[in-house]
Design a protein around this motif. Structure first.
Motif, PDB file in Angstrom:
ATOM      1  N   MET A  65       0.849  -1.176   0.000  1.00 12.53           N
ATOM      2  CA  MET A  65       0.000   0.000   0.000  1.00 12.53           C
ATOM      3  C   MET A  65       0.895   1.240   0.000  1.00 12.53           C
ATOM      4  N   LEU A  66       0.444   2.269  -0.669  1.00 13.33           N
ATOM      5  CA  LEU A  66       1.200   3.525  -0.676  1.00 13.33           C
ATOM      6  C   LEU A  66       1.366   4.046   0.744  1.00 13.33           C
ATOM      7  N   ASP A  67       2.355   4.885   0.946  1.00 18.21           N
ATOM      8  CA  ASP A  67       2.638   5.442   2.264  1.00 18.21           C
ATOM      9  C   ASP A  67       1.753   6.658   2.521  1.00 18.21           C
ATOM     10  N   TYR A  68       0.462   6.383   2.749  1.00 18.76           N
ATOM     11  CA  TYR A  68      -0.485   7.465   3.010  1.00 18.76           C
ATOM     12  C   TYR A  68      -0.184   8.146   4.339  1.00 18.76           C
ATOM     13  N   ALA A  69       0.413   7.414   5.271  1.00 19.71           N
ATOM     14  CA  ALA A  69       0.756   8.012   6.563  1.00 19.71           C
ATOM     15  C   ALA A  69       1.718   9.184   6.377  1.00 19.71           C
ATOM     16  N   ALA A  70       2.645   9.066   5.437  1.00 24.28           N
ATOM     17  CA  ALA A  70       3.583  10.170   5.165  1.00 24.28           C
ATOM     18  C   ALA A  70       2.846  11.398   4.656  1.00 24.28           C
ATOM     19  N   LEU A  71       1.781  11.172   3.911  1.00 25.47           N
ATOM     20  CA  LEU A  71       0.958  12.280   3.429  1.00 25.47           C
ATOM     21  C   LEU A  71       0.294  12.983   4.613  1.00 25.47           C
ATOM     22  N   TYR A  72      -0.304  12.197   5.501  1.00 21.33           N
ATOM     23  CA  TYR A  72      -1.003  12.782   6.645  1.00 21.33           C
ATOM     24  C   TYR A  72      -0.047  13.408   7.661  1.00 21.33           C
ATOM     25  N   ARG A  73       1.188  12.932   7.702  1.00 22.26           N
ATOM     26  CA  ARG A  73       2.192  13.559   8.569  1.00 22.26           C
ATOM     27  C   ARG A  73       2.824  14.774   7.884  1.00 22.26           C
ATOM     28  N   ARG A  74       2.428  15.017   6.643  1.00 22.20           N
ATOM     29  CA  ARG A  74       2.945  16.129   5.827  1.00 22.20           C
ATOM     30  C   ARG A  74       4.443  15.992   5.544  1.00 22.20           C
ATOM     31  N   GLU A  75       4.908  14.757   5.449  1.00 21.25           N
ATOM     32  CA  GLU A  75       6.298  14.493   5.104  1.00 21.25           C
ATOM     33  C   GLU A  75       6.495  14.424   3.595  1.00 21.25           C
ATOM     34  N   ARG A  76       5.433  14.075   2.876  1.00 16.19           N
ATOM     35  CA  ARG A  76       5.481  13.983   1.415  1.00 16.19           C
ATOM     36  C   ARG A  76       4.157  14.478   0.860  1.00 16.19           C
ATOM     37  N   THR A  77       4.216  15.020  -0.345  1.00 12.52           N
ATOM     38  CA  THR A  77       2.973  15.408  -1.017  1.00 12.52           C
ATOM     39  C   THR A  77       2.422  14.197  -1.768  1.00 12.52           C
ATOM     40  N   MET A  78       1.169  14.269  -2.119  1.00 13.08           N
ATOM     41  CA  MET A  78       0.593  13.185  -2.902  1.00 13.08           C
ATOM     42  C   MET A  78       1.314  13.049  -4.234  1.00 13.08           C
ATOM     43  N   GLN A  79       1.664  14.154  -4.849  1.00 18.98           N
ATOM     44  CA  GLN A  79       2.355  14.092  -6.135  1.00 18.98           C
ATOM     45  C   GLN A  79       3.697  13.381  -6.012  1.00 18.98           C
ATOM     46  N   GLU A  80       4.405  13.604  -4.917  1.00 20.47           N
ATOM     47  CA  GLU A  80       5.663  12.889  -4.686  1.00 20.47           C
ATOM     48  C   GLU A  80       5.414  11.390  -4.516  1.00 20.47           C
ATOM     49  N   ILE A  81       4.349  11.043  -3.844  1.00 14.53           N
ATOM     50  CA  ILE A  81       4.033   9.638  -3.590  1.00 14.53           C
ATOM     51  C   ILE A  81       3.711   8.889  -4.877  1.00 14.53           C
ATOM     52  N   VAL A  82       3.020   9.544  -5.813  1.00 17.75           N
ATOM     53  CA  VAL A  82       2.556   8.848  -7.027  1.00 17.75           C
ATOM     54  C   VAL A  82       3.420   9.113  -8.253  1.00 17.75           C
ATOM     55  N   SER A  83       4.508   9.830  -8.109  1.00 20.69           N
ATOM     56  CA  SER A  83       5.267  10.309  -9.268  1.00 20.69           C
ATOM     57  C   SER A  83       5.738   9.215 -10.228  1.00 20.69           C
ATOM     58  N   ASP A  84       5.947   8.001  -9.757  1.00 22.97           N
ATOM     59  CA  ASP A  84       6.401   6.918 -10.628  1.00 22.97           C
ATOM     60  C   ASP A  84       5.309   5.900 -10.935  1.00 22.97           C
TER      61      ASP A  84
END
Length: 191
Positions: free
Chosen positions: A1-20
């Protein structure tokens, strides 16, 4: 599963998460999320769907009835809400992938009060999964990934992949709530 927790912790943007990510990856991510939800509710019975849990943090500022603003959501309510959110993101993403300018929300939520059985919950999940996969089939072979929008005012811009994954991220945010509803409902049945 994608690292949605990083999104909610504001460590990464959604665009960074899905870029590849590819469309095939989005299909797989959809199945992983829906499989996870189905595992969480696998042992539920009809009474669990309408069981009224205790949630001291309940706050729904969008509730149509002011008396329901602080009412804890039932399992049926959570399922229709998260599937509607996933579908909205998926259909907006399909339009973005085709280069269609944003023209407003694309949302329909099954009235949660009408979902009272596990058969209805499972049907809603299966129907939603099918619609999400169908929405990805609408993407062109060369999606317009250069087209990005702010999903809400002030949010970091996303392309179609990010828009799609935001729905799954919203579902992820409800997984703990589902676990707690199931835990409370099971304890009420047993105890």
């Amino acid at each position: 599963m994608l690292d949605y927790a990083a999104l909610y912790r504001r460590e990464r943007t959604m665009q960074e998460i899905v870029s590849d990510m590819t469309v095939a990856d989005l299909h797989a991510e959809t199945d992983e999320m829906y499989d996870t939800i189905e595992r969480l509710i696998a042992d539920c019975v009809d009474a669990d769907v309408t069981f009224q849990p205790v949630d001291p943090n309940a706050n729904d500022p969008f509730a149509g009835d002011p008396s329901a603003v602080n009412q804890a959501w039932t399992l049926g309510h959570v399922i229709v809400h998260l599937t509607a959110s996933c579908e909205e993101s998926a259909f907006l993403a399909a339009e973005m992938a085709r280069g269609v300018p944003f023209h407003g929300r694309s949302r329909y939520e099954v009235p949660w009060e009408t979902v009272t059985t596990m058969a209805q919950v499972r049907q809603r999940l299966a129907e939603s999964r099918r619609m999400l996969h169908a929405s990805l089939q609408m993407w062109p072979d060369q999606p317009h990934l250069d087209y990005r929008v702010e999903p809400w005012p002030g949010a970091p811009p996303v392309d179609a992949r990010g828009r799609y994954a935001l729905g799954l991220a919203h579902a992820y945010d409800h997984l703990g709530q589902i676990e707690e509803i199931v835990r409370q409902a099971r304890a009420a049945r047993v105890g």
